[in-house]
Design a protein around this motif. Structure first.
Motif, PDB file in Angstrom:
ATOM      1  N   SER A   1      50.855  31.338  20.027  1.00  0.00           N
ATOM      2  CA  SER A   1      49.650  31.763  20.733  1.00  0.00           C
ATOM      3  C   SER A   1      49.122  30.624  21.578  1.00  0.00           C
ATOM      4  N   LEU A   2      48.407  30.991  22.623  1.00  0.00           N
ATOM      5  CA  LEU A   2      47.586  30.040  23.369  1.00  0.00           C
ATOM      6  C   LEU A   2      46.142  30.360  23.046  1.00  0.00           C
ATOM      7  N   ILE A   3      45.393  29.359  22.557  1.00  0.00           N
ATOM      8  CA  ILE A   3      44.000  29.534  22.171  1.00  0.00           C
ATOM      9  C   ILE A   3      43.116  29.033  23.306  1.00  0.00           C
ATOM     10  N   LEU A   4      42.352  29.941  23.899  1.00  0.00           N
ATOM     11  CA  LEU A   4      41.434  29.564  24.975  1.00  0.00           C
ATOM     12  C   LEU A   4      40.179  28.964  24.349  1.00  0.00           C
ATOM     13  N   LEU A   5      39.889  27.707  24.685  1.00  0.00           N
ATOM     14  CA  LEU A   5      38.735  26.994  24.132  1.00  0.00           C
ATOM     15  C   LEU A   5      37.670  26.925  25.215  1.00  0.00           C
ATOM     16  N   GLN A   6      36.636  27.736  25.037  1.00  0.00           N
ATOM     17  CA  GLN A   6      35.614  27.826  26.087  1.00  0.00           C
ATOM     18  C   GLN A   6      34.299  28.273  25.479  1.00  0.00           C
ATOM     19  N   GLY A   7      33.190  27.615  25.871  1.00  0.00           N
ATOM     20  CA  GLY A   7      31.866  28.019  25.416  1.00  0.00           C
ATOM     21  C   GLY A   7      31.680  27.933  23.920  1.00  0.00           C
ATOM     22  N   GLY A   8      32.395  27.015  23.266  1.00  0.00           N
ATOM     23  CA  GLY A   8      32.249  26.854  21.828  1.00  0.00           C
ATOM     24  C   GLY A   8      33.009  27.891  21.020  1.00  0.00           C
ATOM     25  N   GLU A   9      33.826  28.734  21.706  1.00  0.00           N
ATOM     26  CA  GLU A   9      34.577  29.767  21.014  1.00  0.00           C
ATOM     27  C   GLU A   9      36.070  29.559  21.227  1.00  0.00           C
ATOM     28  N   ALA A  10      36.864  30.089  20.305  1.00  0.00           N
ATOM     29  CA  ALA A  10      38.313  30.023  20.405  1.00  0.00           C
ATOM     30  C   ALA A  10      38.858  31.448  20.504  1.00  0.00           C
ATOM     31  N   LYS A  11      39.439  31.790  21.649  1.00  0.00           N
ATOM     32  CA  LYS A  11      39.955  33.139  21.873  1.00  0.00           C
ATOM     33  C   LYS A  11      41.471  33.083  21.953  1.00  0.00           C
ATOM     34  N   PRO A  12      42.180  33.721  20.979  1.00  0.00           N
ATOM     35  CA  PRO A  12      43.644  33.629  20.957  1.00  0.00           C
ATOM     36  C   PRO A  12      44.301  34.614  21.916  1.00  0.00           C
ATOM     37  N   HIS A  13      45.431  34.190  22.506  1.00  0.00           N
ATOM     38  CA  HIS A  13      46.270  35.047  23.334  1.00  0.00           C
ATOM     39  C   HIS A  13      47.701  34.915  22.821  1.00  0.00           C
ATOM     40  N   LYS A  14      48.262  36.000  22.286  1.00  0.00           N
ATOM     41  CA  LYS A  14      49.619  35.980  21.753  1.00  0.00           C
ATOM     42  C   LYS A  14      50.639  35.846  22.885  1.00  0.00           C
ATOM     43  N   LEU A  15      51.663  35.035  22.646  1.00  0.00           N
ATOM     44  CA  LEU A  15      52.753  34.863  23.600  1.00  0.00           C
ATOM     45  C   LEU A  15      53.891  35.777  23.152  1.00  0.00           C
ATOM     46  N   THR A  16      53.886  37.004  23.649  1.00  0.00           N
ATOM     47  CA  THR A  16      54.793  38.024  23.121  1.00  0.00           C
ATOM     48  C   THR A  16      56.090  38.164  23.919  1.00  0.00           C
ATOM     49  N   GLY A  17      56.113  37.756  25.162  1.00  0.00           N
ATOM     50  CA  GLY A  17      57.284  37.984  25.997  1.00  0.00           C
ATOM     51  C   GLY A  17      58.098  36.730  26.249  1.00  0.00           C
TER      52      GLY A  17
END
Length: 560
Positions: A3-19
């Motif tokens: 996954s790539l974890i977007l670190l922004q505004g004090g939050e961590a939003k995950p994005h799965k690397l599926t392809g």
């Protein structure tokens, strides 16, 4: 799966690397879309060959950086690598790892001091830590014993720069700005504060002397633990060569030559957070004197922060008090301004809330020339929740009694409306009375409240039977309430009280009690007004200044 974890505004939003490939950029067709004008439409790409993930820049305008270094060509990604695209920071994470490999700790994990870290902070494990220097906790003014001039100058400067700050969000960047003036060789600085509820260290401010430098905040877990546990300032003379950071590729890439970390101590002596400064200048590393200065300045900075926080809290309290006073006045306006004046009858009512607003209620209205309606209620709960339900009850009773004149229909309609949109557990004990002035009789329904006391002319106390007392209103919308009637003889007085009377407590912890209430009514005046007023005075005398635990409401009425 990675996954790539977007670190922004004090939050961590995950994005799965599926392809096999994931494009990152500003364009909507990107696998990971980033909302920033400094990110190119198709900025970078992550490829997966079935075994490893690779990062490649796609000719972006501002470049792609991995752990602080610009990406040229294709680079293999490792767990916890940091990727920076313009101002956007992402972290690469692999779900499954070889347990034999010693990897940096994941974000948000707890340290031995019991605190965790927000997603913007990269915490390095360094169990073999060697600390070059430290300065223990001291009183702010004790720190002036050595190098008085320089320390005093620093303290005065930060005091002057922070004077008049009433906004915490602007105060913390001011602290860093002043520290960069005091330490001209500092390259990076950050302030982290501990959330009082989660105990997580949250990045509140950071500053970089050089433009386009890596914005990642990297700290040593060993140093953080020592700063918090021992309330000690820590100095590392050459972080790039320090044993603590030998396993940390990210720290080495930053070429941190020297760093200082000190606690921000609150008024109670406990750490509110930390200030961390580092430098890449090999010729001008921080010395112990710098650390002592930073401890002294941090003391003044913490004091300014605490003062600002207390000032904000004071203003919020003043605003809240003002709003509660308005609410108190609004609630008082829901009570009748005056009681009915009817030949041959006397009426009394009083209401004292335990807090600014409360959940007790009474009303009195003349329905027509022959009938007077009285309503009396006690909401389960006090304060603001009770007051909101009390205001709804007042509105429901008034609207109902304008159209319905008989007790059975009125109590059924009031109960049904209170059951509609009722809050669970917030019922109301209630008494509804209609006095027929022509035949001197009262009809009433009792919904969960204690029976009214009827003081006869010869000083005896009568009650309505227990089986006439139904459920509180707001529980069962179809409950069949029973109506009871009774003649009112000359000299008889009816008294209704809430349990705040019986449960009024004095400084010794003694309750007024139901028995004492009954005895007082029995031996009191036959005049309703005098009886009610005397009962309230007796309850106050018993309490002897002790703050009341519940709302106190008294209603008395009877024939002269």
């Amino acid at each position: 799966m990675a996954s790539l974890i977007l670190l922004q505004g004090g939050e961590a939003k995950p994005h799965k690397l599926t392809g096999a490939e994931t494009v990152i950029g500003r364009h909507p067709d990107c696998g990971i879309q980033l909302d920033s004008s400094m990110v190119s439409r198709h900025h970078a790409r992550v490829d997966f060959d079935g075994n490893k993930h690779y990062l490649r820049d796609l000719g972006s305008g501002n470049g792609t950086f991995l752990n602080g270094k610009k990406v040229e060509g294709q680079i293999v990604l490792k767990h916890s690598d940091r990727i920076k695209l313009g101002p956007i920071l992402l972290r690469f994470e692999q779900d499954s790892l070889d347990p034999s490999i010693d990897m940096p700790s994941s974000m948000g994990s707890f340290s031995s001091s019991g605190i965790s870290f927000s997603s913007e902070v990269d915490v390095e494990e360094d169990q073999s830590s060697t600390i070059v220097g430290s300065v223990p906790q001291f009183h702010l003014y004790d720190s002036l014993e050595s190098q008085t001039g320089e320390k005093l100058k620093g303290i005065l400067k930060i005091s002057r720069d922070l004077a008049g700050s009433v906004d915490i969000d602007s105060l913390l960047p001011k602290i860093l700005k002043t520290l960069f003036q005091i330490y001209p060789h500092a390259d990076r600085g950050c302030i982290l504060l501990k959330d009082p509820h989660s105990h997580k260290l949250i990045l509140k401010a950071q500053k970089h002397r050089r433009d386009h430098s890596d914005e990642t905040v990297r700290l040593s877990r060993t140093i953080i633990d020592k700063v918090f546990d021992e309330k000690t300032g820590i100095l590392s003379a050459d972080a790039a060569n320090d044993e603590r950071f030998q396993a940390s590729e990210s720290i080495s890439n930053l070429t941190i030559r020297s760093m200082m970390c000190v606690p921000l101590l609150g008024l109670d002596g406990e750490p509110l957070g930390i200030i961390n400064l580092d430098t890449q200048n090999i010729a001008k590393q921080f010395q112990k004197e710098d650390l002592e200065m930073l401890m002294a300045v941090a003391g003044q900075a913490a004091l300014s922060y605490e003062n600002t926080r207390l000032l904000i809290s004071h203003h919020e309290k003043e605003k809240q008090d003002s709003e509660m006073e308005i609410a108190r006045n609004v609630q008082r306006s829901l009570l009748p301004e005056s009681l009915p004046e009817v030949d041959g009858y006397r009426f009394y009512a009083s209401y004292e809330s335990a807090q600014a607003v409360g959940g007790d209620y009474y009303d009195a209205m003349i329905l027509d020339k022959k009938h007077v309606c009285l309503a009396f209620g006690d909401v389960a709960g006090k304060g603001v929740p009770g007051a909101l339900i009390m205001s709804r009850l007042a509105s429901v009773v008034e609207s109902t009694m304008n159209f319905v004149k008989d007790i059975p229909s009125a109590i059924a309609m009031i109960n049904k409306q209170m059951c509609s949109h009722a809050v669970e557990g917030r019922f109301v004990t209630f008494v509804l009375v209609i006095i027929d002035l022509e035949i001197n009789a009262m009809s009433l329904a009792i919904a969960g409240h204690m029976s009214p006391m009827i003081r006869t002319a010869d000083g005896k106390i009568d009650y309505f039977p227990d089986d006439s007392i139904g459920l509180p209103i707001g529980i069962d919308e179809n409950y069949p309430y029973e109506m009871v009637t009774r003649k009112l003889e000359s000299g008889e007085t009816v008294v209704i009280v809430t349990d705040g009377v019986d449960e009024a407590m004095n400084p010794k912890g003694e309750l007024f009690t139901k028995e004492r209430t009954i005895e007082f009514v029995k031996n009191s005046s036959a005049d309703s007004y005098t009886l009610g007023k005397s009962l309230l005075s007796e309850v106050r005398r018993h309490a002897d200044g002790q703050p009341q635990n519940d709302d106190i409401t008294i209603m008395a009425f009877g024939r002269i």
